[in-house]
Design a protein around this motif. Structure first.
Motif, PDB file in Angstrom:
ATOM      1  N   PRO A  36       0.802  -1.229   0.000  1.00 39.91           N
ATOM      2  CA  PRO A  36       0.000   0.000   0.000  1.00 39.91           C
ATOM      3  C   PRO A  36       0.834   1.279   0.000  1.00 39.91           C
ATOM      4  O   PRO A  36       0.453   2.259  -0.638  1.00 39.91           O
ATOM      5  CB  PRO A  36      -0.825  -0.117   1.276  1.00 39.91           C
ATOM      6  CG  PRO A  36      -0.909  -1.578   1.547  1.00 39.91           C
ATOM      7  CD  PRO A  36       0.398  -2.144   1.076  1.00 39.91           C
ATOM      8  N   ALA A  37       1.963   1.276   0.687  1.00 38.03           N
ATOM      9  CA  ALA A  37       2.799   2.479   0.719  1.00 38.03           C
ATOM     10  C   ALA A  37       3.340   2.802  -0.668  1.00 38.03           C
ATOM     11  O   ALA A  37       3.371   3.958  -1.091  1.00 38.03           O
ATOM     12  CB  ALA A  37       3.944   2.309   1.711  1.00 38.03           C
ATOM     13  N   ARG A  38       3.765   1.777  -1.379  1.00 41.87           N
ATOM     14  CA  ARG A  38       4.291   1.977  -2.742  1.00 41.87           C
ATOM     15  C   ARG A  38       3.177   2.441  -3.678  1.00 41.87           C
ATOM     16  O   ARG A  38       3.393   3.309  -4.523  1.00 41.87           O
ATOM     17  CB  ARG A  38       4.916   0.679  -3.244  1.00 41.87           C
ATOM     18  CG  ARG A  38       5.550   0.800  -4.588  1.00 41.87           C
ATOM     19  CD  ARG A  38       6.825   1.633  -4.512  1.00 41.87           C
ATOM     20  NE  ARG A  38       7.421   1.669  -5.831  1.00 41.87           N
ATOM     21  CZ  ARG A  38       7.919   2.767  -6.371  1.00 41.87           C
ATOM     22  NH1 ARG A  38       7.958   3.881  -5.721  1.00 41.87           N
ATOM     23  NH2 ARG A  38       8.430   2.721  -7.580  1.00 41.87           N
ATOM     24  N   ALA A  39       1.996   1.884  -3.538  1.00 36.81           N
ATOM     25  CA  ALA A  39       0.869   2.295  -4.365  1.00 36.81           C
ATOM     26  C   ALA A  39       0.514   3.759  -4.088  1.00 36.81           C
ATOM     27  O   ALA A  39       0.214   4.513  -5.013  1.00 36.81           O
ATOM     28  CB  ALA A  39      -0.332   1.396  -4.106  1.00 36.81           C
ATOM     29  N   ALA A  40       0.581   4.180  -2.824  1.00 35.77           N
ATOM     30  CA  ALA A  40       0.289   5.570  -2.465  1.00 35.77           C
ATOM     31  C   ALA A  40       1.313   6.512  -3.096  1.00 35.77           C
ATOM     32  O   ALA A  40       0.954   7.593  -3.576  1.00 35.77           O
ATOM     33  CB  ALA A  40       0.268   5.737  -0.956  1.00 35.77           C
ATOM     34  N   GLU A  41       2.579   6.111  -3.123  1.00 36.84           N
ATOM     35  CA  GLU A  41       3.616   6.927  -3.759  1.00 36.84           C
ATOM     36  C   GLU A  41       3.348   7.063  -5.250  1.00 36.84           C
ATOM     37  O   GLU A  41       3.500   8.142  -5.822  1.00 36.84           O
ATOM     38  CB  GLU A  41       4.994   6.308  -3.544  1.00 36.84           C
ATOM     39  CG  GLU A  41       5.507   6.389  -2.133  1.00 36.84           C
ATOM     40  CD  GLU A  41       6.831   5.667  -1.961  1.00 36.84           C
ATOM     41  OE1 GLU A  41       7.405   5.195  -2.967  1.00 36.84           O
ATOM     42  OE2 GLU A  41       7.279   5.567  -0.810  1.00 36.84           O
ATOM     43  N   LEU A  42       2.952   5.977  -5.888  1.00 33.32           N
ATOM     44  CA  LEU A  42       2.655   5.988  -7.313  1.00 33.32           C
ATOM     45  C   LEU A  42       1.477   6.919  -7.613  1.00 33.32           C
ATOM     46  O   LEU A  42       1.542   7.746  -8.526  1.00 33.32           O
ATOM     47  CB  LEU A  42       2.339   4.571  -7.797  1.00 33.32           C
ATOM     48  CG  LEU A  42       1.878   4.427  -9.236  1.00 33.32           C
ATOM     49  CD1 LEU A  42       2.971   4.864 -10.195  1.00 33.32           C
ATOM     50  CD2 LEU A  42       1.450   3.006  -9.515  1.00 33.32           C
ATOM     51  N   VAL A  43       0.420   6.810  -6.839  1.00 33.49           N
ATOM     52  CA  VAL A  43      -0.758   7.652  -7.050  1.00 33.49           C
ATOM     53  C   VAL A  43      -0.402   9.122  -6.810  1.00 33.49           C
ATOM     54  O   VAL A  43      -0.831  10.001  -7.566  1.00 33.49           O
ATOM     55  CB  VAL A  43      -1.920   7.205  -6.144  1.00 33.49           C
ATOM     56  CG1 VAL A  43      -3.042   8.211  -6.152  1.00 33.49           C
ATOM     57  CG2 VAL A  43      -2.435   5.849  -6.603  1.00 33.49           C
TER      58      VAL A  43
END
Length: 60
Positions: free
Chosen positions: A42-49
């Protein structure tokens, strides 16, 4: 219901100008099917978004 002061109206208008682009980007991102299939943490997905949002606002 009292009337807002001129200063408070200006603050509200400035806040709306800052908030508007981000809300439009969030609405657009909800339509991206690829974001529903992210399999990373989830942290990586948040950075991408966040990165995509920044790019969309800058180009918008």
């Amino acid at each position: 219901y009292r009337r807002l002061s001129r200063n408070q109206r200006e603050v509200n208008a400035a806040h709306a100008r800052r908030r508007g682009p981000g809300e439009r980007v969030n609405a657009e991102l909800k339509n991206w099917k690829v974001l529903r299939k992210i399999r990373s943490c989830p942290a990586r997905a948040a950075e991408l978004v966040a990165a995509v949002q920044t790019l969309m606002i800058a180009n918008g």
